[in-house]
Every structure is written in structure tokens, then in C-alpha cells.
Write an enzyme that holds these catalytic residues in place. Structure first.
Site, PDB file in Angstrom:
ATOM      1  N   VAL A 282       4.986  -4.698 -22.579  1.00 10.77           N
ATOM      2  CA  VAL A 282       3.774  -3.912 -22.391  1.00 10.77           C
ATOM      3  C   VAL A 282       4.220  -2.474 -22.174  1.00 10.77           C
ATOM      4  CG1 VAL A 282       1.744  -3.525 -20.955  1.00 10.77           C
ATOM      5  CG2 VAL A 282       2.559  -5.866 -21.368  1.00 10.77           C
ATOM      6  N   HIS A 285       5.476   3.402 -27.332  1.00 15.20           N
ATOM      7  CA  HIS A 285       6.655   3.730 -28.130  1.00 15.20           C
ATOM      8  C   HIS A 285       6.902   5.228 -28.047  1.00 15.20           C
ATOM      9  CE1 HIS A 285       5.815  -0.224 -30.028  1.00 15.20           C
ATOM     10  NE2 HIS A 285       7.118  -0.233 -30.238  1.00 15.20           N
ATOM     11  N   HIS A 339       3.439 -13.658 -20.551  1.00 14.71           N
ATOM     12  CA  HIS A 339       2.957 -13.101 -21.823  1.00 14.71           C
ATOM     13  C   HIS A 339       3.401 -13.980 -22.998  1.00 14.71           C
ATOM     14  CE1 HIS A 339       0.759  -9.405 -21.361  1.00 14.71           C
ATOM     15  NE2 HIS A 339       0.999  -9.028 -22.592  1.00 14.71           N
ATOM     16  N   ASN A 345      -3.084 -11.979 -24.479  1.00 15.81           N
ATOM     17  CA  ASN A 345      -2.636 -12.473 -23.174  1.00 15.81           C
ATOM     18  C   ASN A 345      -3.535 -12.023 -22.024  1.00 15.81           C
ATOM     19  OD1 ASN A 345       0.142 -13.748 -23.838  1.00 15.81           O
ATOM     20  ND2 ASN A 345       0.236 -11.760 -24.846  1.00 15.81           N
ATOM     21  N   GLY A 346      -3.979 -10.756 -22.056  1.00 14.72           N
ATOM     22  CA  GLY A 346      -4.783 -10.242 -20.959  1.00 14.72           C
ATOM     23  C   GLY A 346      -6.100 -10.973 -20.806  1.00 14.72           C
ATOM     24  N   ARG A 347      -6.784 -11.203 -21.925  1.00 16.52           N
ATOM     25  CA  ARG A 347      -8.071 -11.887 -21.855  1.00 16.52           C
ATOM     26  C   ARG A 347      -7.896 -13.356 -21.488  1.00 16.52           C
ATOM     27  NH1 ARG A 347      -8.901  -8.863 -27.265  1.00 16.52           N
ATOM     28  NH2 ARG A 347      -6.673  -8.882 -26.810  1.00 16.52           N
TER      29      ARG A 347
END
Length: 516
Positions: A282, A285, A339, A345-347
């Protein structure tokens, strides 16, 4: 400075790694062991040291004890001190056990075979490393609990006759986060928020309850996407809200997680569904070079099968013995740190909160607390909670950039995701749940009651379709109870001055007062 088997235990210091002590003191327990054995582990949130004064106190992230608490400056001395005063940190213990010879632990047990601390260490060594020491089964000694429940939450557990202990660890070797007892969490539990939610719901009519539940469900779905910085089309939001509404109805397994990921992602042409086959992080860049700038690095892909299975086992076998919010935080935040997927992943992490609360009957039947909405309102606190572990974890992960500008982890990091301290996450989640019960639920129900009164009075004043009344309401709400010049001249030009005045008066009377 004391030396045991070539390992040095520090004298009084002012700094420990990057943490400043509140006074010059000698590291004790886990801090002393991490320092002496050079253990590459995330530092425990709380560390202990022995001060010079006869005063026990806590300051910042230090617990300072008096000289009379000074443990013997040996491996056994600091291990026993840690178990007695600091609870269990399985990552530290596992790395320590890997760093010492089996004979060292065997000698501790042989010297004090009836000691509860020695037998707990013996059990933890064999449990964590999955190999037996050269010791016969214990014959004497009162059965001791592996987890000290005055310090950390645990399950009822099962007995291990070999060690004469009760294994009450709240998970398996593959996934076993911990939560420390804190005054904040204890207070939330005493508040019995689940019962308060049921009492609030019981006072609502079936119609108001159904509409409140539908609104809060949609609100949660929108908020979950908003947290990720996404604005998907309405059909995706509604599809995800339907999935949230079914949380807790199906057993959790890998296929179910994959089904949910597909719902979240929608268009999977540019995303590989399923468990990651590459690294993950997470962050951003670097501009120009596009080198990864990670804020959090996910578990290695080769560790995912065991970690995911550990979470599933936790959900099926251990969650039911823990407080519902406690279990929800342990599972959901463990998932987001691991993750396991390339995206979504967050939801899914927030879905797991709903899953646990619904499965345990914490939420009223057919009702979903808008936890994501509460998180969105406290987004900075949410990020701080996530970083409470990520920042301690990141310096320990060795990685290199890949050709795709992803990360490739070079060292063994699996334990960092198995045994994290979920205490701050539980405190945060409880605060969010409390808000949904004490504020969001009553406010939405109150609004719907008021809106129904507003609509009834407007219909009594003038014949108007429901959709037009809804538009009228939104114009009034946007302009603090007054119809704007534009609304008077366009959408509601058919109203005369007296009708407009009466409508504005109705709005103020219905929505300005807080009384029911």
C-alpha cells in the site's frame, strides 16, 4: 551489563532503539530479550523497564517498574518477567525460541518442573515451533492457563496433559492476534451496546425500521468505496450493499471470499482475481522512476494459504468465544494487513466486520450498522490505527522492486501477520460501533419520522406527487428552509406566495425542533 551465554543484558539506558525512555532505566522483559538476542521483530506497543525510584508508572509507551521488580539478568529471568507483567507476544517468543538451543528451554523446565511459568514456556515453545522438546510429560503441577486472562483476552481452551496447562490461545499457529485488557475496552463492553441497539430498534415501527435499515445499508456501501477513493456507478454500490446485507448468513471460506471479491471488483479485465501470486504493498510510486514507496507491505504470496486458513479457522472455531467487536477487529484488521488479494482488500476487510457482528447476533436481525460511514468520518483516526502496526512492521521487511514496480519480499515475514496486537484496532472499532448505535441509528430513524410528518402536512395543504414532495424537501434543505428564487421561478412556479410561505413554515416546524 550482564552476560549470559554470550548474550548481554543492558544496564540503564535513555533510548531503546528509536524510543526514548521517560527516565534512565534498565530494559526488562521483552525489551531486554529483543536487545540481548538482537531479535528482528515489531516492537511491542508497550515496553517495560526498571527505574531508579520506588514508583510504578506508565508514560508514553513505557511501563516503568521499581528496583524491587528487577528480574534476574538471565534468559529465564526476563522471560518470566515478560509472562508475569507483559502478557504474550508470540512473535517475540517465536523468534527468541528460534535463536536459542532447545536445551536452554529444557533446562529451565527441568530446574523448575512445577513452575507454571516454566510449563507455559515449554508449551509455547512446542506450539510455536511445532516440535517437541526432549522432556517427559509433566506429572505434577496445578494446571495453568497459557494466556493470563487478567492481561489479555482468551478463550476457555482445552487442556494439554503433557504440559499440565490449559491452551486458551485465541487462535491457531497460523493466525492468533491478541488484545490486551484496557479500561477503554472494558468500559465499552460494560455499556452493552448490542442491547442498546435492540432497545432502539424495538421502539421503531416496521416501516420506519425497514427504511432506516435500507438507508444505512446503502450509506455503508457508499462510504466503503469512498474510503478507497472510488466513486463507482450506482449499480455497483447497490450490488455491494446487497452483499453487506447478507453478511453473516454464509459460512466463511475461501470460495466465499473469492465470491465477494468478484462482487467488489466488478470489471476484472485488468485485475487477477484470487490469492495474490505476487507481492503487494500500500503506497505510491516515485515520480519519474516509478519505484515503489510503500507505507505497508503485504504478506508474501507463499504465506497466503496458511494465513488465510488461519483466519478462516479463527472465524469458525475461536471467534464465537470472544466478544463480538473484539473478534471482528481481530479478523478484519488481520485480513487488511495480510492483504491476500490484488484488489478489493479494504472493502472486504470492512465486510468482515459486518460478517462477525451479524454472525454473533450483535447487530439486530436484518440490520447493518454503517460502520464504514463512521470510519469515513474518522478517516484520519482510521489511518492512524492502521499505521500503529504498519509503521512498526515496515522497517523489518527486506524487499526489492520488481520489473513491474511491485515489491518482492526477501525475508521471512509470516509471523508478523499471524500474531499482531489488535488492541488499538478494537478500541477504534468499538468507538465506531458506538457512534452508529448512539447517533446514526436514532438520527436516521428520527429523520424518517419527521419526513413522513412533513410529507403528510404538504399533502394536506396541496396535492403533489411523492417525487415532487421529495424535490421540494431537497430544495428547502439546501437553502436552510427557504425556497430559492430559482425554485420559485422554475420547478415550483405554480405555487403562490401564500402556499410557499406555508410550506416553508411547515419545514421549519418539522425539522428545526429536536423534539419528537
Amino acid at each position: 551489563m550482564t552476560i549470559e551465554n554470550g548474550k548481554q543484558f543492558s544496564d540503564a539506558i535513555s533510548f531503546f532503539q528509536e524510543r526514548r525512555l521517560p527516565e534512565k532505566a534498565r530494559p526488562a522483559g521483552y525489551a531486554a530479550l529483543i536487545d540481548a538476542y538482537n531479535l528482528a521483530v515489531p516492537l511491542p506497543i508497550k515496553l517495560t523497564a526498571i527505574g531508579t525510584r520506588h514508583k510504578v508508572y506508565k508514560e508514553d509507551n513505557w511501563h516503568i517498574y521499581t528496583p524491587r521488580h528487577m528480574p534476574e539478568a538471565t534468559l529465564e529471568g526476563h522471560l518470566v518477567f515478560a509472562l508475569k507483567y507483559e502478557g504474550l507476544d508470540l512473535t517475540v517468543l517465536k523468534r527468541l525460541f528460534e535463536a536459542v538451543s532447545p536445551e536452554v528451554i529444557e533446562n529451565i523446565v527441568k530446574a523448575k518442573p512445577t513452575s507454571s511459568y516454566a510449563r507455559r514456556l515449554w508449551f509455547l515453545y512446542e506450539w510455536l515451533l511445532n516440535r517437541e522438546l526432549s522432556l517427559p510429560d509433566a506429572k505434577t503441577g496445578t494446571y495453568a492457563e497459557v494466556v493470563d486472562t487478567t492481561q489479555q483476552w482468551a478463550i476457555s481452551g482445552v487442556t494439554s496433559t503433557r504440559h499440565r496447562v490449559r491452551n486458551n490461545l485465541p487462535g491457531t499457529r497460523n493466525f492468533c492476534p491478541f488484545v490486551f485488557r484496557t479500561p477503554i475496552i472494558e468500559q465499552y463492553m460494560k455499556a452493552n451496546l448490542s442491547e442498546r441497539a435492540r432497545q432502539t430498534v424495538s421502539k421503531l415501527s416496521a416501516d420506519i425500521l425497514a427504511r432506516t435499515a435500507a438507508f444505512l445499508l446503502l450509506k455503508d456501501s457508499k462510504s466503503s468505496y469512498a474510503i478507497e477513493g472510488e466513486s463507482p456507478p450506482q449499480n455497483r454500490i447497490q450490488r455491494w450493499s446487497r452483499a453487506i446485507g447478507e453478511a453473516g448468513r454464509r459460512p466463511l471460506d475461501l470460495d466465499e471470499l473469492l465470491r465477494l471479491q468478484r462482487i467488489v471488483i466488478g470489471d476484472s479485465r485488468f485485475i487477477k482475481l484470487g490469492l495474490r501470486q505476487e507481492g503487494g504493498f500500500v503506497g505510491e510510486h516515485e515520480h519519474g522512476s516509478r519505484l515503489p514507496l510503500p507505507e505497508h507491505i503485504s504478506a508474501r504470496p507463499e504465506d497466503l494459504p496458511e494465513l488465510v486458513q488461519g483466519m478462516l479457522d479463527f472465524d469458525r472455531r475461536f471467534s464465537c468465544e470472544l466478544d463480538a467487536v473484539l473478534a471482528a477487529a481481530m479478523l478484519a484488521f488481520g485480513f487488511v494487513y495480510i492483504h491476500p488479494f490484488e484488489d478489493g482488500n479494504g472493502r472486504l476487510h470492512r465486510y468482515l466486520i459486518h460478517h462477525t457482528l451479524a454472525q454473533r447476533g450483535f447487530s439486530p436481525a436484518g440490520f447493518v450498522f454503517p460502520v464504514s460511514a463512521a470510519i469515513l468520518e474518522r478517516i484520519d483516526d482510521y489511518r492512524t490505527v492502521l499505521e500503529s502496526y504498519s509503521k512498526r512492521l515496515l522497517p523489518l521487511i527486506e524487499w526489492e522492486p520488481t520489473e513491474k514496480m511491485n515489491v518482492h519480499v526477501l525475508n521471512d515475514t509470516g509471523d508478523f501477520y499471524r500474531y499482531f496486537d489488535a488492541t488499538p484496532h478494537v478500541e477504534f472499532l468499538y468507538a465506531c460501533v458506538e457512534k452508529t448505535i448512539e447517533i446514526d441509528l436514532p438520527q436516521e430513524a428520527s429523520f424518517l419520522k419527521r419526513y413522513d410528518r412533513f410529507r403528510a402536512r404538504i399533502e394536506a395543504l396541496i396535492e403533489m406527487p411523492a417525487s415532487t414532495i421529495d424535490l421540494l424537501f431537497h430544495f428547502l434543505k439546501q437553502n436552510e428552509g427557504r425556497l430559492s428564487k430559482r425554485a420559485r421561478e422554475k420547478e415550483f412556479s405554480a405555487l403562490n406566495a401564500r402556499e410557499t410561505e406555508q410550506i416553508e413554515k411547515i419545514y421549519v416546524e418539522v425539522f428545526a425542533s429536536l423534539s419528537e
